[in-house]
Every structure is written in structure tokens, then in C-alpha cells.
Design a protein around this motif. Structure first.
Motif, PDB file in Angstrom:
ATOM      1  N   ILE A  94      33.367  42.526  25.612  1.00 10.61           N
ATOM      2  CA  ILE A  94      34.432  41.871  26.384  1.00 10.61           C
ATOM      3  C   ILE A  94      35.621  41.586  25.466  1.00 10.61           C
ATOM      4  CG2 ILE A  94      33.498  39.541  26.000  1.00 10.61           C
ATOM      5  CD1 ILE A  94      34.187  38.892  28.930  1.00 10.61           C
ATOM      6  N   ASP A  95      36.840  41.639  26.016  1.00 15.21           N
ATOM      7  CA  ASP A  95      38.024  41.312  25.217  1.00 15.21           C
ATOM      8  C   ASP A  95      38.175  39.800  25.090  1.00 15.21           C
ATOM      9  OD1 ASP A  95      38.524  43.952  25.050  1.00 15.21           O
ATOM     10  OD2 ASP A  95      40.298  43.971  26.355  1.00 15.21           O
ATOM     11  N   ALA A  96      38.890  39.390  24.039  1.00 11.46           N
ATOM     12  CA  ALA A  96      39.034  37.956  23.781  1.00 11.46           C
ATOM     13  C   ALA A  96      40.102  37.309  24.658  1.00 11.46           C
ATOM     14  CB  ALA A  96      39.394  37.747  22.311  1.00 11.46           C
ATOM     15  N   ASP A  97      40.957  38.126  25.288  1.00 12.49           N
ATOM     16  CA  ASP A  97      42.142  37.555  25.937  1.00 12.49           C
ATOM     17  C   ASP A  97      41.914  37.081  27.361  1.00 12.49           C
ATOM     18  OD1 ASP A  97      41.789  39.953  27.144  1.00 12.49           O
ATOM     19  OD2 ASP A  97      43.728  40.791  26.621  1.00 12.49           O
ATOM     20  N   LEU A  98      40.656  37.075  27.806  1.00 14.27           N
ATOM     21  CA  LEU A  98      40.257  36.596  29.131  1.00 14.27           C
ATOM     22  C   LEU A  98      40.802  37.454  30.274  1.00 14.27           C
ATOM     23  CD1 LEU A  98      40.546  32.782  28.429  1.00 14.27           C
ATOM     24  CD2 LEU A  98      38.444  34.036  28.868  1.00 14.27           C
ATOM     25  N   GLN A  99      41.218  38.675  29.953  1.00 10.29           N
ATOM     26  CA  GLN A  99      41.586  39.597  31.042  1.00 10.29           C
ATOM     27  C   GLN A  99      40.322  39.972  31.819  1.00 10.29           C
ATOM     28  OE1 GLN A  99      44.211  42.643  28.871  1.00 10.29           O
ATOM     29  NE2 GLN A  99      45.101  42.459  30.900  1.00 10.29           N
ATOM     30  N   ASP A 100      39.218  40.060  31.084  1.00 10.68           N
ATOM     31  CA  ASP A 100      37.931  40.327  31.713  1.00 10.68           C
ATOM     32  C   ASP A 100      37.216  38.981  31.831  1.00 10.68           C
ATOM     33  OD1 ASP A 100      38.589  43.039  31.304  1.00 10.68           O
ATOM     34  OD2 ASP A 100      37.736  42.947  29.288  1.00 10.68           O
ATOM     35  N   ASP A 198      38.424  42.413  39.638  1.00  7.31           N
ATOM     36  CA  ASP A 198      39.881  42.323  39.480  1.00  7.31           C
ATOM     37  C   ASP A 198      40.177  41.894  38.059  1.00  7.31           C
ATOM     38  OD1 ASP A 198      40.611  43.009  42.056  1.00  7.31           O
ATOM     39  OD2 ASP A 198      40.189  40.971  42.780  1.00  7.31           O
ATOM     40  N   ARG A 199      41.003  42.661  37.394  1.00  5.07           N
ATOM     41  CA  ARG A 199      41.327  42.307  36.013  1.00  5.07           C
ATOM     42  C   ARG A 199      42.472  41.298  36.013  1.00  5.07           C
ATOM     43  NH1 ARG A 199      42.876  45.271  30.430  1.00  5.07           N
ATOM     44  NH2 ARG A 199      41.104  44.404  29.350  1.00  5.07           N
ATOM     45  N   ASP A 200      42.282  40.199  35.288  1.00  3.40           N
ATOM     46  CA  ASP A 200      43.313  39.164  35.227  1.00  3.40           C
ATOM     47  C   ASP A 200      44.405  39.546  34.243  1.00  3.40           C
ATOM     48  OD1 ASP A 200      42.044  37.594  37.052  1.00  3.40           O
ATOM     49  OD2 ASP A 200      40.867  36.503  35.547  1.00  3.40           O
ATOM     50  N   ALA A 201      45.441  38.716  34.242  1.00  5.58           N
ATOM     51  CA  ALA A 201      46.476  38.884  33.222  1.00  5.58           C
ATOM     52  C   ALA A 201      45.964  38.248  31.929  1.00  5.58           C
ATOM     53  CB  ALA A 201      47.738  38.194  33.672  1.00  5.58           C
ATOM     54  N   ARG A 202      46.544  38.626  30.823  1.00  6.43           N
ATOM     55  CA  ARG A 202      46.207  38.031  29.538  1.00  6.43           C
ATOM     56  C   ARG A 202      46.403  36.517  29.623  1.00  6.43           C
ATOM     57  NH1 ARG A 202      46.137  38.329  24.053  1.00  6.43           N
ATOM     58  NH2 ARG A 202      45.442  40.403  23.460  1.00  6.43           N
ATOM     59  N   PHE A 203      45.449  35.722  29.095  1.00 10.16           N
ATOM     60  CA  PHE A 203      45.548  34.268  29.171  1.00 10.16           C
ATOM     61  C   PHE A 203      46.749  33.766  28.366  1.00 10.16           C
ATOM     62  CE2 PHE A 203      44.459  30.145  27.246  1.00 10.16           C
ATOM     63  CZ  PHE A 203      44.393  29.372  28.398  1.00 10.16           C
TER      64      PHE A 203
END
Ligand code: UDP
Ligand code: MG
Length: 327
Positions: A94-100, A198-203
Motif C-alpha cells: 500500500i502507498d503511504a499517501d492514503l490514496q489507497d 475508489d482511489r482517493d486523492a493524496r492526503f
């Protein structure tokens, strides 16, 4: 039976998101019953405070493990290091930026159990907060990859996925240094099922994949997964040869029968030189790209160098019929 799970998180200059990521992910992991879980952060040579923040998280929570690289080796090397050092039954990348969203992890595990799949790969239904350009380039890239490569890649997937021990072990046996992870995991096979989200935007913070890095990522993926660019030389060279032969015949016969004005043929000569010169440079360039890949692989340098590791020393009580495994 108790399941074990590692969440693998590559981090490069993510000081703006790390705390929030940790907070949300550890809440999710704590709420999962019957699962012993860990978060493996890979600090990929960050130049901001990411390393310090990770150290302090690891001091307060033994489930949080940190691998500090000696410098920036790139996203794929960071994920590879995570997979190489996790000993659990399952891993989630998982990516760190909370997009996932980490809140989906229980559903991934549940899908895995229901489908008895080795890999649950996440497919983006929507990509919020990403420019139309990024979406278009990503789509074009995956379509081109599918046309060019021998492996069928699922569209709109990133590295966000759950993989089981069998798939992790298969992945860890792959010895190529330039790893295109989502491609390799598709390539290893086993049962793989999609999970739509749904992929979120970068936090917070900025993308670590500016256009130049994205292009280099795409180029590497293409070179490692397709030999089709090499066919360019054949597909351009063959008609060029035919045209050359016909033209030579026409000039030769014309010389004897007087219908080809070979003396005033300046334009055609220049066109031919430019055309063949272009074809040759292009094909040498494509060959050069593959030689570059071979050069990198032959050097056999490690994919990453670890400076230090934190919280990896704990050894779990081993179940009776199991070999020693440090989770
Ligand atoms: N990342 C990394 N090393 C790099 C570049 C990126 O570990 O050299 C990490 C980054 O911290 C993030 C993930 O890879 O957790 C994906 O990067 P990013 O979100 O910037 O990419 P995007 O989602 O914009 O494609
Ligand atoms: Mg991102």
C-alpha cells in the motif's frame, strides 16, 4: 487459526502523511480479530523528517517495523525490500499517501479467504485528485503494455494488493534487478482476483512521480516485459529494403533505357539518406535500450542497500509443525 499479515509501505519524503497513515492503519489492524499484523515501513532515503517520525512510531509500537535504506533506491526497490523481509502468511502492499484506503485491508483478506486466491489486486474505479493528464497517460500506458507484452495486465491497477505466502515466495525467487512489481506479480500466476475500489486523492504532500520519473518507470516496464520494440527494426527495415531494391532496379534500368534521370536525382538521394539514416538510428537506439538493461542486470548490484532495521528481531512462538519463522 491465527493468520499473520504484514502491511508494506514504501515511504519517500512523506513527513506530511506518515502519522495519519499510521493512525488509520493501526486502528484497522487492531480491529481485525484473529490476525497478527505488522506494518513494515521502508524509508527510501527520505530527505525530510520521515525517518525520524518512523523511528518514533517504531519506539512506541513493536508492530511497526522500519527498514532504512542507505539512499533513495526507488519505489519498486522499497516494495521489494518489504516483500523480501516479511515472513507472514499475507502481505498487503500500500502507498503511504492514503490514496489507497487502509480500511479496505479486512475486505481484501475476506475476499482472499472467500475466493481462495493467492493475489487480490485492487482495481481503481475512480481516481480522485489526479489530473486528466495523469489519468490519460496511465490508461495509454496500460493499453500499450497489454498490446506489447506477453502477459495480460489488468487495467487500472497499481501495487495496492494482497498476496499470500505462496505468491510472496515465488516473487522472492525472481532474480532480476529491475523489478516492475505489478507486472511480475501478474506474471507469477496462481489464482488472482480483482477488488474494485475508489482511489482517493493524496492526503497531503506531493506526488513522488513527476512526469520524468513516470516516463522512466513506463520505459523500464516496457523493456522488461516486451521484446516487441526490437521488431521495429524488422518492420521498418523490411519495407525499406524492398523500396531500396525497387528503386535500385528502376535507376539501373533507367540508366540503360534513358527513362530515369539519375544525374538530377538530388532530392531522391537526400530523401533516401535521411530515411535510411533515421531508420538505422532508431533501431540502434532501441537496441541500445535493451543493451542498457542487460548491462544493469549483468553488473548484478543489489537492488537496495539497508542502513538499519528496527523491530525485526522479535521471534514469534512457533507452532509445532512449523519451521522457525521470525515474523
Ligand atoms: N515512493 C518511494 N520511493 C520513491 C518514490 C515514491 O518509496 O522514490 C513511495 C511514496 O512515498 C508513496 C508511493 O511510493 O508511498 C507512491 O508514490 P506517489 O504516491 O508519490 O505516486 P503516485 O500515487 O502519485 O503515482
Ligand atoms: Mg500516490
Amino acid at each position: 487459526m491465527l493468520k499473520t499479515l504484514s502491511v508494506i509501505v514504501p515511504c519517500f519524503n512523506e513527513e506530511a502523511v506518515i502519522q495519519e497513515f499510521y493512525k488509520r492503519t493501526s486502528q484497522v489492524l487492531t480491529s481485525m480479530k484473529g490476525v497478527e499484523s505488522y506494518i513494515i515501513f521502508i524509508n527510501d532515503g527520505s530527505r525530510d523528517n520521515t525517518g525520524l517520525i518512523l523511528d518514533s512510531i517504531a519506539t512506541g509500537d513493536k508492530r511497526a517495523r522500519v527498514i532504512h535504506f542507505s539512499r533513495n533506491f526507488g519505489h519498486q526497490a522499497a516494495v521489494t525490500a518489504g516483500l523480501n523481509s516479511c515472513k507472514t502468511d499475507f502481505a498487503v502492499i500500500i502507498d503511504a499517501d492514503l490514496q489507497d484506503p487502509p480500511e479496505l485491508i479486512p475486505q481484501l483478506l475476506e475476499t482472499q479467504g472467500r475466493e481462495q486466491a493467492s493475489v487480490v489486486y485492487c482495481v481503481r474505479k475512480e481516481r480522485k485528485g489526479e489530473t486528466a493528464f495523469k489519468k490519460w497517460t496511465a490508461k495509454t500506458f496500460y493499453k500499450t503494455m497489454n498490446r506489447m507484452s506477453e502477459v495480460e495486465f489488468p487495467l487500472d491497477t497499481g501495487d495496492f494488493r494482497l498476496i499470500d505466502r505462496k505468491a510472496i515466495d515465488a516473487f522472492n525467487k525472481l532474480s532480476e534487478k529491475g523489478k516492475y512489481i505489478r507486472g511480475l506479480i501478474t506474471w507469477i500466476g496462481f489464482k488472482q482476483v480483482p477488488f474494485y475500489y475508489d482511489r482517493d486523492a493524496r492526503f497531503a504532500g506531493e506526488t513522488k512521480y513527476p512526469l520524468k520519473k513516470m516516463m522512466s518507470f513506463a520505459r523500464k516496464a516496457l523493456l522488461y516485459f516486451s521484446k516487441k520494440p526490437l521488431l521495429i527494426s524488422i518492420s521498418l527495415g523490411s519495407p525499406a529494403c524492398v523500396i531500396g531494391l525497387v528503386y535500385a532496379l528502376w535507376a539501373w534500368l533507367g540508366h540503360f533505357f534513358g527513362f530515369a534521370n539519375t544525374i538530377t536525382g538530388w532530392t531522391s538521394t537526400v530523401i533516401l539518406i535521411i530515411f535510411f539514416g533515421g531508420v538505422q538510428l532508431l533501431t540502434i537506439g532501441v537496441l541500445g535500450q535493451y543493451i542498457g538493461v542487460l548491462f544493469d542486470e549483468v553488473k548484478n548490484r543489489p537492488e537496495y542497500i539497508i542502513d538499519r532495521k528496527i523491530n525485526f528481531e522479535r521471534v514469534c512462538q512457533k507452532p509445532q509443525n512449523m519451521k522457525d519463522r521470525s515474523f
